[in-house]
Design a protein around this motif. Sequence first.
Motif, mmCIF file in Angstrom:
data_model
loop_
_atom_site.group_PDB
_atom_site.id
_atom_site.type_symbol
_atom_site.label_atom_id
_atom_site.label_comp_id
_atom_site.label_asym_id
_atom_site.label_seq_id
_atom_site.Cartn_x
_atom_site.Cartn_y
_atom_site.Cartn_z
ATOM 1 N N UNK A 120 9.986 9.241 -10.759
ATOM 2 C CA UNK A 120 9.961 9.187 -9.289
ATOM 3 C C UNK A 120 8.545 8.988 -8.753
ATOM 4 N N UNK A 121 8.471 8.704 -7.475
ATOM 5 C CA UNK A 121 7.179 8.508 -6.826
ATOM 6 C C UNK A 121 6.630 9.801 -6.259
ATOM 7 N N UNK A 159 7.157 4.389 2.577
ATOM 8 C CA UNK A 159 6.327 3.364 1.931
ATOM 9 C C UNK A 159 5.055 3.952 1.333
ATOM 10 N N UNK A 160 5.099 5.240 1.044
ATOM 11 C CA UNK A 160 4.002 5.915 0.352
ATOM 12 C C UNK A 160 4.311 5.885 -1.139
ATOM 13 N N UNK A 185 4.817 3.616 -8.487
ATOM 14 C CA UNK A 185 5.974 4.505 -8.387
ATOM 15 C C UNK A 185 6.286 4.753 -6.914
ATOM 16 N N UNK A 186 7.474 4.343 -6.496
ATOM 17 C CA UNK A 186 7.887 4.400 -5.094
ATOM 18 C C UNK A 186 8.853 5.563 -4.901
ATOM 19 N N UNK A 309 5.798 -5.066 -2.480
ATOM 20 C CA UNK A 309 5.288 -4.066 -3.421
ATOM 21 C C UNK A 309 5.778 -4.294 -4.842
ATOM 22 N N UNK A 310 4.902 -4.032 -5.801
ATOM 23 C CA UNK A 310 5.295 -4.079 -7.204
ATOM 24 C C UNK A 310 6.281 -2.942 -7.487
ATOM 25 N N UNK A 311 7.260 -3.211 -8.329
ATOM 26 C CA UNK A 311 8.215 -2.190 -8.711
ATOM 27 C C UNK A 311 9.356 -1.999 -7.740
ATOM 28 N N UNK A 312 9.396 -2.785 -6.672
ATOM 29 C CA UNK A 312 10.469 -2.652 -5.692
ATOM 30 C C UNK A 312 11.586 -3.650 -5.996
#
Length: 321
Positions: A120-121, A159-160, A185-186, A309-312
Amino acid sequence: MTRQHDTPTLRDLASTSQKEYLKAIKTAKNKHWSSFLLEATPQTRWTAKKFADGRTQPRFPWLAGAHTLQEMNEVLQDHFFPPKEAFSPPRRLRPYKKAPPLTKEEIAAALSRCSPTSTPGPDAIPYSTWKLVNKINPPVLLQILAPLVSLGYHPASLKVSNGVVLDRPGKGSYESPFFFRIIVLIRTVSKILVRIIAASLVQAARSRGLRNPNQCGSIPGLSTYDATLTLFNNITALQRPKLKVSSLFLDIKAAFHNINNTTLAHILREGGMSPYLVSWAPSCLGERSRTVIFQGAPGTPAPVNVGAPQGSPISPVLFVP
């Protein structure tokens, strides 16, 4: 074995038993490892590779010209997310009357594609928790996400993200940020909403003929595996009549980072997308912040304006137009 019963015979027996015990453990491990490899699936092969390679100590990024942890943080932040023009301020929020209501089935479908083992983010809430929440009390996620869909809005609080810095193996020197990579990690609840919107975008693009028929990856039912099989089929079909075959592969650097939200909104609008989708896409790209994570990192968040964003899950879908 107590001291009063300590005899050479008992010591030899204890030593022999210990050796047999350790040998039995080693034999059992080897047997289990062999069985694991024989029954390995495409999903477990990477796990086997990790076990075989062993765990290596990550390298600490002490970069040339950066003398403090804060300076290192800034160098890495600027390297991975170079400063760009900030996005326009958010519009006044109003519900879109024609936005379809979010359903429990859409949330369940999005959760089914989320791996419970994913890291998780910043929220530190794994997908397994959200799956349990949705199973016990389905209205919770519906009440959180439904207003965002109707407003065509992705709030800054979702979006953090964290950017974990990892070294690239096999490099001679690690004094440059080019020898490191970053994993973003989002927040998991954010990715649930993104998956829902991504599915709507793909469906709308397909119905309007906006998606290239040869597009594979990030499309339900079409993966890179299908692209590989198609390429292999075309090559073998052309080789049968003794024709020469060649393939051209392009690696587009920083593709997601260079998506422009204004241009993207224009393309979606001209393509006849629903207004709430046209509004949501640029909203998802702007007002992002990221904290770079490495050993000793100060944990200072910084604004990020780098396109998708990367990973989205939405990034490949937004890049295709």
